[in-house]
Scaffold this active site. Structure first.
Site, PDB file in Angstrom:
ATOM      1  N   ASN A  18       0.830  -1.210   0.000  1.00  0.00           N
ATOM      2  CA  ASN A  18       0.000   0.000   0.000  1.00  0.00           C
ATOM      3  C   ASN A  18       0.859   1.254   0.000  1.00  0.00           C
ATOM      4  O   ASN A  18       0.500   2.256  -0.629  1.00  0.00           O
ATOM      5  CB  ASN A  18      -0.949  -0.004   1.197  1.00  0.00           C
ATOM      6  CG  ASN A  18      -2.257  -0.709   0.900  1.00  0.00           C
ATOM      7  OD1 ASN A  18      -2.975  -0.344  -0.026  1.00  0.00           O
ATOM      8  ND2 ASN A  18      -2.568  -1.738   1.665  1.00  0.00           N
ATOM      9  N   ASN A 110      -6.701   4.563   8.237  1.00  0.00           N
ATOM     10  CA  ASN A 110      -6.303   3.158   8.147  1.00  0.00           C
ATOM     11  C   ASN A 110      -7.072   2.496   7.014  1.00  0.00           C
ATOM     12  O   ASN A 110      -8.176   2.936   6.657  1.00  0.00           O
ATOM     13  CB  ASN A 110      -6.609   2.429   9.461  1.00  0.00           C
ATOM     14  CG  ASN A 110      -6.140   0.981   9.443  1.00  0.00           C
ATOM     15  OD1 ASN A 110      -5.028   0.692   9.015  1.00  0.00           O
ATOM     16  ND2 ASN A 110      -6.992   0.065   9.887  1.00  0.00           N
ATOM     17  N   HIS A 112      -8.515  -1.349   5.960  1.00  0.00           N
ATOM     18  CA  HIS A 112      -8.776  -2.652   6.568  1.00  0.00           C
ATOM     19  C   HIS A 112      -9.347  -3.590   5.511  1.00  0.00           C
ATOM     20  O   HIS A 112     -10.216  -3.187   4.731  1.00  0.00           O
ATOM     21  CB  HIS A 112      -9.775  -2.500   7.714  1.00  0.00           C
ATOM     22  CG  HIS A 112     -10.110  -3.798   8.378  1.00  0.00           C
ATOM     23  ND1 HIS A 112      -9.210  -4.475   9.170  1.00  0.00           N
ATOM     24  CD2 HIS A 112     -11.239  -4.550   8.357  1.00  0.00           C
ATOM     25  CE1 HIS A 112      -9.778  -5.583   9.615  1.00  0.00           C
ATOM     26  NE2 HIS A 112     -11.002  -5.659   9.137  1.00  0.00           N
ATOM     27  N   SER A 139     -11.863  -1.336   3.266  1.00  0.00           N
ATOM     28  CA  SER A 139     -12.467  -0.091   3.745  1.00  0.00           C
ATOM     29  C   SER A 139     -11.391   0.863   4.225  1.00  0.00           C
ATOM     30  O   SER A 139     -10.438   0.443   4.896  1.00  0.00           O
ATOM     31  CB  SER A 139     -13.430  -0.370   4.911  1.00  0.00           C
ATOM     32  OG  SER A 139     -14.383  -1.354   4.587  1.00  0.00           O
ATOM     33  N   ASP A 148     -10.735  -0.946  14.403  1.00  0.00           N
ATOM     34  CA  ASP A 148     -11.410  -0.987  13.099  1.00  0.00           C
ATOM     35  C   ASP A 148     -12.823  -0.420  13.182  1.00  0.00           C
ATOM     36  O   ASP A 148     -13.706  -0.789  12.405  1.00  0.00           O
ATOM     37  CB  ASP A 148     -11.455  -2.425  12.549  1.00  0.00           C
ATOM     38  CG  ASP A 148     -10.079  -3.016  12.359  1.00  0.00           C
ATOM     39  OD1 ASP A 148      -9.150  -2.270  12.026  1.00  0.00           O
ATOM     40  OD2 ASP A 148      -9.923  -4.243  12.552  1.00  0.00           O
TER      41      ASP A 148
END
Length: 223
Positions: A18, A110, A112, A139, A148
């Site tokens: 990422n 973040n 997830h 997400s 999360d």
């Protein structure tokens, strides 16, 4: 949006796919700059990706701290020193404590690997397959003290195939991640996205529910 690129610090623990997607997006015009990459694992491949781009790297090895709050305090101090506009968690495999998260509220994202709020936590690909779900995905959300559980901004979904195993499903979800995360960061960088009273605001409109894209190739046409 200002004339200056958005300054970001990226937190990593693993290979940095990422991170690489974000760097590629910057090369393609994302108005942001990764000013540092921090890892809790000294051998993380992501650190080598950053070093190859002459991006400063720092390591805070969680194994050197007796308590979680001591690790958090060191990370918080380093983030204060670096003073980024946005903190990006990209495969960062540490649960951050309440105090640190509150200090960076609205400035920490973040990604997830599930369609939140479903399947928080680990082993999402396996759990989705075991449950016989039709859809899976990823997400992007603001980080809060709830694991999360922060406000979800956008999701990308893939259909689960009858012949999928964990590896094949994970691969397709990764492609979604690499498209979705830079897109959301671009919204922040261009001043289109912010958090107000725990509700994401995009283009001056409240996102009462997360935007959901059916496939990465549709993302460029969505907004």
């Amino acid at each position: 949006m200002t004339d200056q690129p958005l300054s970001m610090v990226v937190l990593v623990s693993g290979t940095g796919s990422n991170l690489q997607a974000i760097l590629d997006a910057i090369d393609a015009g994302l108005p942001a700059q990764v000013t540092a990459v921090i890892s809790n694992r000294p051998q993380a491949l992501a650190l080598r990706r950053a070093a190859s781009r002459n991006i400063p790297t720092r390591v805070i090895d969680h194994r050197e701290f007796a308590r979680r709050d001591e690790f958090d305090a060191r990370l918080d101090s380093l983030l204060d020193e670096l003073n980024p506009q946005l903190v990006v968690l990209a495969g960062f495999m540490r649960i951050l404590g309440d105090s640190l998260v509150r200090r960076w509220h609205g400035r920490m994202l973040n990604i997830h690997p599930s369609l939140l709020p479903d399947y928080r936590g680990l082993h999402t690909h396996r759990r989705v397959l075991e449950a016989g779900e039709r859809w899976h995905g990823c997400s992007v959300h603001y980080v809060t003290a709830e694991l999360d559980g922060g406000p979800v901004i956008a999701r990308a979904r893939v259909e689960v195939h009858a012949n999928d195993d964990e590896a094949s499903l994970k691969s397709r979800v990764h492609h979604c991640e690499h498209a979705l995360y830079p897109k959301v960061i671009d919204w922040v960088a261009r001043g289109r996205l912010k958090l107000a009273h725990d509700t994401p605001i995009l283009d001056n409109k409240q996102l009462r529910q997360a935007l959901t894209f059916d496939a990465p190739q549709l993302m460029e046409e969505a907004l």
